[in-house]
Write a protein that holds these residues in place. Structure first.
Motif, PDB file in Angstrom:
ATOM      1  N   LEU A  35      42.946  46.494  32.837  1.00  0.00           N
ATOM      2  CA  LEU A  35      42.355  46.405  34.242  1.00  0.00           C
ATOM      3  C   LEU A  35      42.689  47.365  35.130  1.00  0.00           C
ATOM      4  O   LEU A  35      41.833  47.784  35.871  1.00  0.00           O
ATOM      5  N   PHE A  36      44.094  47.680  35.227  1.00  0.00           N
ATOM      6  CA  PHE A  36      44.809  48.759  36.224  1.00  0.00           C
ATOM      7  C   PHE A  36      44.488  50.236  35.765  1.00  0.00           C
ATOM      8  O   PHE A  36      45.383  50.781  34.901  1.00  0.00           O
ATOM      9  N   THR A  37      43.292  50.714  36.144  1.00  0.00           N
ATOM     10  CA  THR A  37      43.148  51.966  35.351  1.00  0.00           C
ATOM     11  C   THR A  37      42.507  52.798  36.623  1.00  0.00           C
ATOM     12  O   THR A  37      42.200  52.566  37.570  1.00  0.00           O
ATOM     13  N   ALA A  38      42.603  54.140  36.340  1.00  0.00           N
ATOM     14  CA  ALA A  38      42.037  55.179  37.262  1.00  0.00           C
ATOM     15  C   ALA A  38      40.506  55.200  37.224  1.00  0.00           C
ATOM     16  O   ALA A  38      39.839  54.587  36.081  1.00  0.00           O
ATOM     17  N   HIS A  39      39.960  55.522  38.700  1.00  0.00           N
ATOM     18  CA  HIS A  39      38.426  56.074  38.568  1.00  0.00           C
ATOM     19  C   HIS A  39      37.892  54.800  38.408  1.00  0.00           C
ATOM     20  O   HIS A  39      36.525  54.847  37.812  1.00  0.00           O
ATOM     21  N   SER A  40      38.382  53.544  38.477  1.00  0.00           N
ATOM     22  CA  SER A  40      37.340  52.310  38.448  1.00  0.00           C
ATOM     23  C   SER A  40      37.804  51.520  39.486  1.00  0.00           C
ATOM     24  O   SER A  40      38.643  50.461  39.312  1.00  0.00           O
ATOM     25  N   VAL A  41      37.267  51.355  40.863  1.00  0.00           N
ATOM     26  CA  VAL A  41      37.634  50.674  41.940  1.00  0.00           C
ATOM     27  C   VAL A  41      37.287  49.366  41.533  1.00  0.00           C
ATOM     28  O   VAL A  41      38.130  48.378  41.790  1.00  0.00           O
ATOM     29  N   TRP A  42      36.245  48.957  40.666  1.00  0.00           N
ATOM     30  CA  TRP A  42      36.054  47.430  40.473  1.00  0.00           C
ATOM     31  C   TRP A  42      36.846  46.835  39.373  1.00  0.00           C
ATOM     32  O   TRP A  42      37.405  45.704  39.400  1.00  0.00           O
ATOM     33  N   HIS A  43      37.696  47.822  38.482  1.00  0.00           N
ATOM     34  CA  HIS A  43      38.528  47.316  37.668  1.00  0.00           C
ATOM     35  C   HIS A  43      39.793  46.984  38.349  1.00  0.00           C
ATOM     36  O   HIS A  43      40.415  45.923  38.264  1.00  0.00           O
ATOM     37  N   VAL A  44      39.999  47.833  39.384  1.00  0.00           N
ATOM     38  CA  VAL A  44      41.550  47.491  40.111  1.00  0.00           C
ATOM     39  C   VAL A  44      41.335  46.407  41.093  1.00  0.00           C
ATOM     40  O   VAL A  44      42.163  45.648  41.073  1.00  0.00           O
ATOM     41  N   LEU A  45      39.813  45.974  41.623  1.00  0.00           N
ATOM     42  CA  LEU A  45      39.760  45.050  42.280  1.00  0.00           C
ATOM     43  C   LEU A  45      39.932  43.599  41.427  1.00  0.00           C
ATOM     44  O   LEU A  45      40.449  42.818  42.125  1.00  0.00           O
ATOM     45  N   ALA A  46      39.376  43.616  40.427  1.00  0.00           N
ATOM     46  CA  ALA A  46      39.584  42.443  39.520  1.00  0.00           C
ATOM     47  C   ALA A  46      41.123  42.431  39.066  1.00  0.00           C
ATOM     48  O   ALA A  46      41.505  41.132  38.859  1.00  0.00           O
ATOM     49  N   PHE A  47      41.804  43.573  38.853  1.00  0.00           N
ATOM     50  CA  PHE A  47      43.106  43.281  38.648  1.00  0.00           C
ATOM     51  C   PHE A  47      43.790  42.541  39.500  1.00  0.00           C
ATOM     52  O   PHE A  47      44.758  41.607  39.400  1.00  0.00           O
ATOM     53  N   LEU A  48      43.560  43.262  40.920  1.00  0.00           N
ATOM     54  CA  LEU A  48      44.458  42.512  42.097  1.00  0.00           C
ATOM     55  C   LEU A  48      43.748  41.205  42.462  1.00  0.00           C
ATOM     56  O   LEU A  48      44.618  40.219  42.740  1.00  0.00           O
ATOM     57  N   ALA A  49      42.458  40.861  42.309  1.00  0.00           N
ATOM     58  CA  ALA A  49      42.080  39.470  42.564  1.00  0.00           C
ATOM     59  C   ALA A  49      42.687  38.599  41.663  1.00  0.00           C
ATOM     60  O   ALA A  49      43.138  37.495  41.725  1.00  0.00           O
TER      61      ALA A  49
END
Length: 440
Positions: free
Chosen positions: A326-340
């Protein structure tokens, strides 16, 4: 006349608002340091080191407060159990507030050299000392006013101070960066949140000075149940409750500081996200944190606070295993899912935590016992979490950071197994402690 003055001071709305406002201020002060420790202090207080070393040194001062918090638990807990909850909460808020304002007026390394980081560390210690006495008292202020069957709901209000304080501190840093620009922000703008906290502290003091003592503590005084040395009583008479409570909170601390301090540092230094962009994503994640705290409290009053924490801890373990995907570069949606997802699970475990810890100790040592368990968990779970996670990520990758979180969750599950099941809402803390401390 006396009755008319006493009743408003004990009204549930005033009590819950005072507990919420106080912890919001305390966590606001604590988090503005956490944000500055990543974004500002490496350059202004540790400029002689390379970028990575400066960040690690700054995170080391961040960790210092967690070692101060058990000292604050012992100090303020002693007076909280001997003198009363109200006066001790006022003293804790003042200690935290003065330390925070002092950081805002400190000269930097360019002005006074190595004395600057030394003074920064001293002020950070003061922050930890104040917060060590704040959390337990605020939770007891709420829980000891709660009617039967509403303990978790009342105990949830001071817990809401964490996401609100984080949202306010992060939002203020983000707004300042955009409003005045980066050069001005590093020159003087970073000081504004620290100095401005003086206004919030004044509001918190005004609200707490209008309260009366909690009914549970008033009964303990009337029945002469106070002990001479609460700290010694907790360590000698209730060691199993203290140990179980400490590690029951372990995963909560590891998760939160991975989701906030570590993730901000790693995302902006290694994954290529801008500071402003990632802070905005974190604020969206914190909204999930704020939503799941009351949901978990309502659930805990129906099914038991311990049971809710067990479910939440299993989810933390699974989240740790999924973290590297989930916590990856170049993917805002992945990071948002990670944080949420991470912060939503954080709310599930944090909401009932105060209620669980408070009811593991009798009234006469509850301030000391609950505070000490919570803040010892901070040492093991939070003090070095950003530092250790950064080291793991640099040398072994994010998979090992996820395994670190999953291991903390497994330890917490074992500790929760030693905590007696949540009761039906009656105040049975004496029975719970005896059960927790009896031989297996």
């Amino acid at each position: 006349m006396s009755q008319a003055r006493t009743e408003p001071a004990r009204s549930p709305r005033r009590v819950l608002l005072a507990s919420l406002v106080g912890t919001t201020i305390e966590f606001f002060d604590f988090y503005i340091y956490a944000t500055a420790a990543v974004l500002v202090f490496p350059a202004l207080f540790f400029p002689s080191a390379d970028a990575t070393s400066a960040t690690l040194q700054s995170l080391a001062t961040f960790a210092l407060a967690f070692f101060a918090r058990p000292v604050g638990s012992a100090l303020f807990g002693h007076f909280g159990d001997r003198v009363g909850r109200k006066a001790t909460l006022v003293a804790a808020l003042l200690t935290m507030g003065l330390s925070t304002v002092a950081i805002g007026v400190l000269p930097t390394y360019a002005s006074i050299g190595v004395a600057a980081p030394a003074l920064l560390a001293l002020c950070r210690f003061g922050q930890g000392l104040g917060l060590g006495g704040e959390w337990g008292g605020a939770v007891l202020l709420a829980v000891e006013h709660a009617p039967p069957g509403r303990r978790a709901w009342f105990g949830m209000f001071p817990q809401l101070g964490a996401p609100i304080g984080f949202f306010l501190s992060t939002g203020l840093f983000l707004w300042l960066t955009r409003a005045i620009g980066e050069p001005a922000f590093f020159a003087w703008g970073w000081r504004v949140p620290f100095v401005a906290s003086a206004v919030l502290v004044a509001v918190g003091l005004w609200m707490r000075l209008r309260l009366t003592e909690t009914p549970a503590f008033a009964r303990a005084m009337a029945q002469q149940e106070r002990v001479r040395l609460p700290m010694l009583e907790v360590v000698l008479r209730h060691p199993r409750a203290l140990l179980a409570g400490t590690f029951a909170a372990l995963a909560t601390f590891v998760l939160f500081y991975l989701m906030t301090v570590f993730s901000l540092s790693w995302a902006t230094s290694r994954l290529g996200y801008s500071r402003e962009g990632f802070l905005g994503l974190q604020m969206l994640g914190v909204l999930c944190f704020a939503v799941t705290i009351p949901l978990s409290a309502a659930w805990a009053d129906r099914t038991g606070a311990r049971r809710v924490m067990v479910v939440a801890t299993v989810l933390i373990l699974l989240f740790g295993l999924a973290m590297p995907w989930l916590f990856t570069a170049h993917s805002v949606w992945h990071v948002l899912a990670f944080l949420a997802l991470g912060l939503a699970v954080m709310g599930l475990t944090y909401g009932p935590l105060g209620t669980v810890l408070a009811h593991m100790f009798p009234v006469a040592v509850r301030y000391t016992g609950a505070s000490l368990a919570f803040n010892l968990a901070g040492i093991f779970g939070a003090s070095l979490a950003p530092y250790f996670a950064t080291w793991l990520a640099v040398h072994h990758g994010l998979t090992w950071v996820g395994l670190y979180l999953a291991t903390a969750a497994a330890i917490t599950l074992a500790a929760l197994a030693a905590v007696p099941p949540a009761h039906d809402g009656a105040d049975r803390s004496q029975e719970i402690v005896r059960a927790a401390d009896s031989p297996a």
